[in-house]
Design a protein around this motif. Structure first.
Motif, mmCIF file in Angstrom:
data_model
loop_
_atom_site.group_PDB
_atom_site.id
_atom_site.type_symbol
_atom_site.label_atom_id
_atom_site.label_comp_id
_atom_site.label_asym_id
_atom_site.label_seq_id
_atom_site.Cartn_x
_atom_site.Cartn_y
_atom_site.Cartn_z
ATOM 1 N N TYR A 11 51.332 30.340 48.834
ATOM 2 C CA TYR A 11 50.795 31.294 49.810
ATOM 3 C C TYR A 11 50.420 32.578 49.093
ATOM 4 O O TYR A 11 51.189 33.083 48.277
ATOM 5 C CB TYR A 11 51.823 31.557 50.908
ATOM 6 C CG TYR A 11 51.940 30.399 51.864
ATOM 7 C CD1 TYR A 11 51.349 30.477 53.125
ATOM 8 C CD2 TYR A 11 52.595 29.237 51.502
ATOM 9 C CE1 TYR A 11 51.425 29.416 53.991
ATOM 10 C CE2 TYR A 11 52.676 28.167 52.369
ATOM 11 C CZ TYR A 11 52.085 28.259 53.615
ATOM 12 O OH TYR A 11 52.156 27.206 54.473
ATOM 13 N N THR A 12 49.245 33.075 49.400
ATOM 14 C CA THR A 12 48.771 34.299 48.755
ATOM 15 C C THR A 12 48.300 35.276 49.809
ATOM 16 O O THR A 12 47.906 34.898 50.908
ATOM 17 C CB THR A 12 47.595 33.996 47.814
ATOM 18 O OG1 THR A 12 46.523 33.466 48.574
ATOM 19 C CG2 THR A 12 47.979 33.019 46.738
ATOM 20 N N LYS A 17 45.708 39.231 45.326
ATOM 21 C CA LYS A 17 45.711 37.873 44.790
ATOM 22 C C LYS A 17 46.915 37.604 43.904
ATOM 23 O O LYS A 17 47.238 36.459 43.617
ATOM 24 C CB LYS A 17 44.427 37.630 43.988
ATOM 25 C CG LYS A 17 43.193 37.639 44.858
ATOM 26 C CD LYS A 17 43.282 36.531 45.892
ATOM 27 C CE LYS A 17 42.067 36.550 46.801
ATOM 28 N NZ LYS A 17 42.231 35.652 47.964
ATOM 29 N N ARG A 20 52.033 35.945 45.308
ATOM 30 C CA ARG A 20 52.100 34.502 45.525
ATOM 31 C C ARG A 20 53.543 34.116 45.810
ATOM 32 O O ARG A 20 54.461 34.615 45.173
ATOM 33 C CB ARG A 20 51.627 33.742 44.275
ATOM 34 C CG ARG A 20 50.239 34.102 43.851
ATOM 35 C CD ARG A 20 49.985 33.596 42.444
ATOM 36 N NE ARG A 20 49.926 32.143 42.408
ATOM 37 C CZ ARG A 20 48.822 31.441 42.617
ATOM 38 N NH1 ARG A 20 47.702 32.051 42.867
ATOM 39 N NH2 ARG A 20 48.833 30.145 42.574
ATOM 40 N N GLU A 37 47.163 28.858 49.989
ATOM 41 C CA GLU A 37 46.028 28.817 49.078
ATOM 42 C C GLU A 37 45.200 27.566 49.375
ATOM 43 O O GLU A 37 45.730 26.469 49.508
ATOM 44 C CB GLU A 37 46.520 28.778 47.637
ATOM 45 C CG GLU A 37 45.418 29.043 46.653
ATOM 46 C CD GLU A 37 46.003 29.356 45.278
ATOM 47 O OE1 GLU A 37 46.792 28.551 44.795
ATOM 48 O OE2 GLU A 37 45.664 30.403 44.720
ATOM 49 N N GLY A 42 38.644 26.935 50.353
ATOM 50 C CA GLY A 42 39.205 25.765 49.682
ATOM 51 C C GLY A 42 38.159 24.686 49.499
ATOM 52 O O GLY A 42 38.076 24.051 48.458
#
Ligand SMILES: [Zn+2]
Length: 72
Positions: A11-12, A17, A20, A37, A42
């Motif tokens: 997860y970010t 960025k 995490r 993420e 994606g």
């Protein structure tokens, strides 16, 4: 799909960025909910990292169009 490829999703923070973590939560810096993420962009990233299926699909479509115009 992604989860099985990469193990647990990371997860970010959309804004940070470098933030995490392994599970859902909120960003310690701005408090925004973290996104898994790969949920945003994606698909685009997947296509960029592996464009071959797109090329093959395009080639097949061209062949089909040519075949459709040739067959009379
Ligand atoms: Zn943040």
């Amino acid at each position: 799909m992604n989860a099985s490829q990469n193990g647990a999703p990371v997860y970010t923070c959309p804004m940070h960025k470098d933030v995490r973590q392994d599970g859902p939560g909120t960003c310690p810096r701005c408090g925004m909910p973290l996104l898994a993420e790969g949920t945003r962009f994606g698909m685009v990233r997947h296509m960029m990292s592996n464009p071959l299926p797109l090329v093959v699909m395009g080639a097949i479509m061209v062949v089909l169009i040519i075949a459709a115009t040739m067959v009379r």
